[in-house]
Scaffold this active site. Structure first.
Site, PDB file in Angstrom:
ATOM      1  N   ASP A 105     -32.626 -24.301  -3.709  1.00 31.74           N
ATOM      2  CA  ASP A 105     -33.045 -24.769  -5.029  1.00 31.74           C
ATOM      3  C   ASP A 105     -34.562 -24.821  -5.122  1.00 31.74           C
ATOM      4  O   ASP A 105     -35.209 -25.625  -4.445  1.00 31.74           O
ATOM      5  CB  ASP A 105     -32.458 -26.149  -5.309  1.00 31.74           C
ATOM      6  N   ASP A 285     -37.170 -19.877 -11.710  1.00 30.71           N
ATOM      7  CA  ASP A 285     -36.110 -20.721 -11.169  1.00 30.71           C
ATOM      8  C   ASP A 285     -35.089 -19.888 -10.413  1.00 30.71           C
ATOM      9  O   ASP A 285     -34.671 -18.830 -10.880  1.00 30.71           O
ATOM     10  CB  ASP A 285     -35.431 -21.487 -12.305  1.00 30.71           C
TER      11      ASP A 285
END
Length: 353
Positions: A105, A285
């Site tokens: 992440d 992201d």
């Protein structure tokens, strides 16, 4: 059909602390892509929940000083709950033979374990420091431990004295935990007794211990075929030159909030000669499936392509004649222009249903 919106995530990216192309002191680890659902609406719901955690997005943005979080207000982290599409790496802790799958992440700084398989290691030290991370639709609460962390199927990386969370409770996390490779500041307000302090990230510790020569991370994705497959790679210490054939270009992290809290960049987007998005900030992201735009930029893209919203799946649909005339979608980042050709702008044909 086109994804509803586009923003600033390219399908391959590298994030570095300095514009130095490192070809030594580079360690690569395979990532496994898990596609729990190819249903478009499921993927969109997952992305939209994650984007909501990034904060209200202004067309022109605001500086950090205007949006600094108040210590009394817990930060919302990008959503990982019930992930329909994510990348994971295998890790081990201390002397335990147990292998854990952690979600990679880029919008988290805290690494933690225990969502599914319990943490077990005789060499781990409980610091007695409570920690909590709240995602948009999930969370974990537990204690900070210190232990050896081994990353990769072949234990390619070993970090000594790694601080990480061990969950006593967790909610809506579709893996054993999270490997946080985001900026360290994203760890603010997660340590309950010391909310304004942070712990070193995986990348920082690798650099501090001399395992990599600079605190750099490279992520490589390739198109997904189906289901679960090793089709990604994360490189610590730089970018893997085997994955590209030209010299990489670098750009500064943006100063415009909220993108500046993450791996945010400034960019401008055009379609042919039509300006879709004036220069502003967005977030690179690792966990969003689609690319996303501000609403007004999305409307310009829809008008320019002749797209019509398909209510069954939330994507734009265009006619074959309009597709034949479709220009490249160009991302102007720093001094370079990166193009999405027309075929790259549509939903993969093999996933149509």
């Amino acid at each position: 059909m086109f994804s509803v919106v586009f923003l600033s995530a390219l399908l391959a990216f590298s994030v570095t602390g300095s514009p130095v192309e490192v070809r030594n002191s580079l360690i690569t680890v395979p990532m496994t892509r898990r596609l729990a659902s190819s249903n478009i609406t499921d993927l969109l719901r997952h992305d939209e929940a994650r984007l909501a955690a990034f904060g209200k997005y202004s067309m022109h943005g605001r500086r950090d000083a205007d949006t600094a979080p108040h210590p009394a207000v817990p930060l919302k982290h990008a959503d990982l709950g019930n992930a329909f599409s994510d990348y994971t790496v295998n890790v081990k802790f201390g002397d335990s033979p147990t292998s854990y799958n952690l979600i990679v992440d880029s919008a988290s700084a805290i690494t933690w374990v225990g969502a599914s398989l319990p943490y077990s290691s005789r060499t781990g030290v409980d610091t007695q420091q409570p920690v909590e991370v709240v995602y948009q639709y999930g969370s974990f609460k537990g204690t900070i431990f210190q232990d050896e962390l081994k990353i990769g199927d072949m234990e390619q990386l070993t970090i000594h004295g790694m601080y990480f969370g061990v969950a006593s409770t967790s909610n809506n996390i579709a893996a054993d935990g999270v490997l946080g490779i985001g900026p360290r500041s994203l760890g603010l307000y997660t340590l309950q007794n010391f909310p304004e302090q942070t712990i070193p990230t995986v990348t920082e510790l690798l650099n501090m211990q001399g395992i990599i020569s600079q605190p750099a991370v490279g992520i490589f994705f390739q198109p997904l075929v189906a289901g679960q497959v090793n089709n990604g790679e994360i490189s610590f210490g730089g970018s893997n030159p085997k994955k590209y054939n030209r010299r990489l270009a670098y750009t500064d992290v943006t100063t415009i909030a909220p993108s500046s809290r993450y791996w945010g960049i400034n960019q401008r987007i055009t379609l042919g000669n039509i300006e879709i998005l004036p220069e502003t900030a967005g977030i690179v992201d690792s966990s969003c499936t689609f690319l996303y735009l501000a609403i007004d930029a999305y409307e310009r893209y829809r008008a320019a392509t002749g797209g019509i919203l398909n209510p069954a799946n939330g994507l734009l649909q265009i006619s074959l004649p309009n597709y034949a005339q479709l220009d490249d979608l160009k991302f102007h980042i720093g001094t370079r222009v990166y193009r999405l050709v027309r075929n790259a702008q549509i939903w993969p044909r093999f996933l149509n249903y």
